[in-house]
Design an enzyme around this catalytic site. Structure first.
Site, PDB file in Angstrom:
ATOM      1  CG  ASN A  62     143.684  44.216  38.685  1.00 36.81           C
ATOM      2  OD1 ASN A  62     144.755  44.653  39.098  1.00 36.81           O
ATOM      3  ND2 ASN A  62     142.563  44.910  38.742  1.00 36.81           N
TER       4      ASN A  62
ATOM      5  CG  HIS B  40     140.344  48.968  34.845  1.00 31.17           C
ATOM      6  ND1 HIS B  40     141.407  48.115  35.048  1.00 31.17           N
ATOM      7  CD2 HIS B  40     139.833  49.204  36.071  1.00 31.17           C
ATOM      8  CE1 HIS B  40     141.520  47.851  36.339  1.00 31.17           C
ATOM      9  NE2 HIS B  40     140.577  48.500  36.976  1.00 31.17           N
TER      10      HIS B  40
ATOM     11  CD  GLU C  86     143.594  46.434  32.130  1.00 35.03           C
ATOM     12  OE1 GLU C  86     144.038  45.336  31.779  1.00 35.03           O
ATOM     13  OE2 GLU C  86     143.013  46.604  33.218  1.00 35.03           O
TER      14      GLU C  86
ATOM     15  CB  SER D   9     138.473  46.568  39.357  1.00 37.11           C
ATOM     16  OG  SER D   9     138.866  47.881  39.589  1.00 37.11           O
TER      17      SER D   9
HETATM   18  P1  NAD Z   1     135.439  55.057  46.263  1.00 36.90           P
HETATM   19  O1  NAD Z   1     134.806  54.339  47.377  1.00 36.90           O
HETATM   20  O2  NAD Z   1     136.624  55.952  46.544  1.00 36.90           O
HETATM   21  O3  NAD Z   1     134.339  56.003  45.551  1.00 36.90           O
HETATM   22  C1  NAD Z   1     133.079  55.541  45.164  1.00 36.90           C
HETATM   23  C2  NAD Z   1     132.116  56.736  45.143  1.00 36.90           C
HETATM   24  O4  NAD Z   1     130.877  56.296  44.580  1.00 36.90           O
HETATM   25  C3  NAD Z   1     131.805  57.307  46.545  1.00 36.90           C
HETATM   26  O5  NAD Z   1     132.051  58.702  46.569  1.00 36.90           O
HETATM   27  C4  NAD Z   1     130.315  56.989  46.720  1.00 36.90           C
HETATM   28  O6  NAD Z   1     129.622  57.983  47.464  1.00 36.90           O
HETATM   29  C5  NAD Z   1     129.859  56.970  45.277  1.00 36.90           C
HETATM   30  N1  NAD Z   1     128.579  56.280  45.079  1.00 36.90           N
HETATM   31  C6  NAD Z   1     128.120  55.167  45.694  1.00 36.90           C
HETATM   32  N2  NAD Z   1     126.887  54.866  45.243  1.00 36.90           N
HETATM   33  C7  NAD Z   1     126.571  55.811  44.310  1.00 36.90           C
HETATM   34  C8  NAD Z   1     125.418  56.041  43.503  1.00 36.90           C
HETATM   35  N3  NAD Z   1     124.361  55.258  43.566  1.00 36.90           N
HETATM   36  N4  NAD Z   1     125.440  57.113  42.689  1.00 36.90           N
HETATM   37  C9  NAD Z   1     126.501  57.930  42.621  1.00 36.90           C
HETATM   38  N5  NAD Z   1     127.618  57.762  43.362  1.00 36.90           N
HETATM   39  C10 NAD Z   1     127.644  56.711  44.205  1.00 36.90           C
HETATM   40  O7  NAD Z   1     135.784  53.968  45.157  1.00 36.90           O
HETATM   41  P2  NAD Z   1     136.897  54.022  44.004  1.00 36.90           P
HETATM   42  O8  NAD Z   1     138.138  53.415  44.501  1.00 36.90           O
HETATM   43  O9  NAD Z   1     136.922  55.389  43.411  1.00 36.90           O
HETATM   44  O10 NAD Z   1     136.282  52.985  42.957  1.00 36.90           O
HETATM   45  C11 NAD Z   1     135.286  53.342  42.034  1.00 36.90           C
HETATM   46  C12 NAD Z   1     135.267  52.353  40.880  1.00 36.90           C
HETATM   47  O11 NAD Z   1     136.554  52.347  40.252  1.00 36.90           O
HETATM   48  C13 NAD Z   1     134.976  50.910  41.283  1.00 36.90           C
HETATM   49  O12 NAD Z   1     134.209  50.315  40.254  1.00 36.90           O
HETATM   50  C14 NAD Z   1     136.368  50.288  41.337  1.00 36.90           C
HETATM   51  O13 NAD Z   1     136.346  48.898  41.071  1.00 36.90           O
HETATM   52  C15 NAD Z   1     137.055  51.020  40.214  1.00 36.90           C
HETATM   53  N6  NAD Z   1     138.524  51.071  40.274  1.00 36.90           N
HETATM   54  C16 NAD Z   1     139.162  51.320  41.463  1.00 36.90           C
HETATM   55  C17 NAD Z   1     140.548  51.383  41.487  1.00 36.90           C
HETATM   56  C18 NAD Z   1     141.306  51.681  42.758  1.00 36.90           C
HETATM   57  O14 NAD Z   1     142.528  51.501  42.781  1.00 36.90           O
HETATM   58  N7  NAD Z   1     140.664  52.173  43.807  1.00 36.90           N
HETATM   59  C19 NAD Z   1     141.296  51.199  40.304  1.00 36.90           C
HETATM   60  C20 NAD Z   1     140.604  50.967  39.104  1.00 36.90           C
HETATM   61  C21 NAD Z   1     139.218  50.914  39.106  1.00 36.90           C
END
Ligand code: NAD
Length: 293
Positions: free
Chosen positions: A192, A142, A154, A121
């Protein structure tokens, strides 16, 4: 160059990773999803099954589509399974060092023509791309939460992203039923960049006593026809996430108009992070949630 993407890798089986795997599998792609935590993979599969079940019960998909899609999703912790992927989408924890470590392990096992996308993000796509062996075949993709419901993706081109990479990823997003907004690689991209300063401004209005929580949210819902008030939406997004996006905008663009509201920082320091912690601008232990100011 992989013209058409048929086998997709997903790194990170959290909120976003499981949503991406869900939609990709329903669109007919074979998916391999990896996480460091084996438990996260079990949880993701259970979440995907439950969410597809809901789609079946609402008549959105057939039971046979669900079964076929679930059969197309494989999970594991061994990067070797990415060796025949056309594209790998990285959706791991939002920490740059985590993502760089993942790319370091991923690149050597990928086909030379395979593409990498990051769902970050807030981390610059150009900087992540430069840390890989394939900046021309690296891009930002994204998605929005919840991925099966939200229609936008995006697509963010890094400085080095090649046209063929962009076209292949755009075609994939459309095959997944999404509408594409093309963003250049500036802090927080488009949605955002516009949304978070508005939420931040609503918190300034609260801090300065321009209005209370109920008036600010009613004002935007009824006066601007927004489906949720800005403070309600900030609680939904997570106040820690909102603060971190504001810091990225403030530091990345250097303009004081992006300064994070001190009241927002105070809520985060208090551990009042919104819905996920049970308290933010509203107290979620009550039904309906009661404004805390
Ligand atoms: P989350 O915490 O739900 O999930 C992240 C996952 O990554 C976890 O299961 C964790 O175990 C895993 N992880 C951590 N280190 C790792 C590694 N070295 N190898 C493999 N897996 C690993 O987070 P999320 O909300 O799903 O966010 C993930 C990405 O998506 C981030 O970059 C975030 O910025 C982006 N994002 C989030 C949202 C949102 O609304 N939550 C929206 C758009 C983008």
């Amino acid at each position: 160059m992989a013209a058409e993407i048929n086998k997709l890798g997903v790194v990170g089986a959290g909120l976003m990773g499981n949503g991406i795997a869900h939609v990709a599998a329903l669109s007919g792609l074979d998916v391999f999803m990896l996480d460091v935590e084996a438990a996260a993979l079990d949880k993701a599969r259970a979440t995907i099954t439950k969410n597809m079940e809901r789609q079946v019960s609402k008549g959105g998909i057939q039971a046979a589509d669900r079964d076929a899609a679930l059969g197309r999703i494989k999970t594991g912790t061994d990067y070797a399974a990415f060796s025949d992927c056309d594209l790998v989408i990285e959706a791991a924890t939002e920490r740059e060092e985590v993502k760089l470590k993942i790319f370091g392990t991923l690149c050597p096992v990928l086909r030379p023509d395979a593409l990498i996308a990051s769902n970050t993000s807030s981390i610059p796509i150009t900087r992540l791309a430069a840390a890989t062996d394939r900046p021309g075949r690296f891009i930002g993709m994204h998605f929005f939460n919840p991925v099966p419901m939200m229609r936008l993706v995006e697509i963010i081109r890094g400085l080095a992203t090649e046209d063929a990479t962009f076209e292949a990823v755009r075609a994939l997003a459309e095959r997944m039923g999404k509408t594409v907004a093309v963003a250049q690689d500036y802090p927080a991209f488009i949605v955002n960049r516009v949304l978070c300063p508005m939420l931040n401004e609503a918190i300034y209005a609260l801090m300065e006593g321009v209005g209370d929580v109920a008036s600010i949210d009613a004002g935007l819902k009824l006066g601007a026809n927004h489906p949720m008030g800005p403070l309600e939406l900030a609680d939904f997004v997570g106040l820690d996430t909102l603060l971190s996006v504001m810091r990225v905008l403030h530091e990345g663009l250097g303009d004081p108009k992006y300064r994070p509201c001190p009241l927002l920082a105070k809520y985060v320091e208090a551990g009042w992070l919104g819905r996920k912690s049970g308290r933010g601008f509203y107290d979620y232990s009550e039904t309906p949630p009661r404004p805390t100011r």
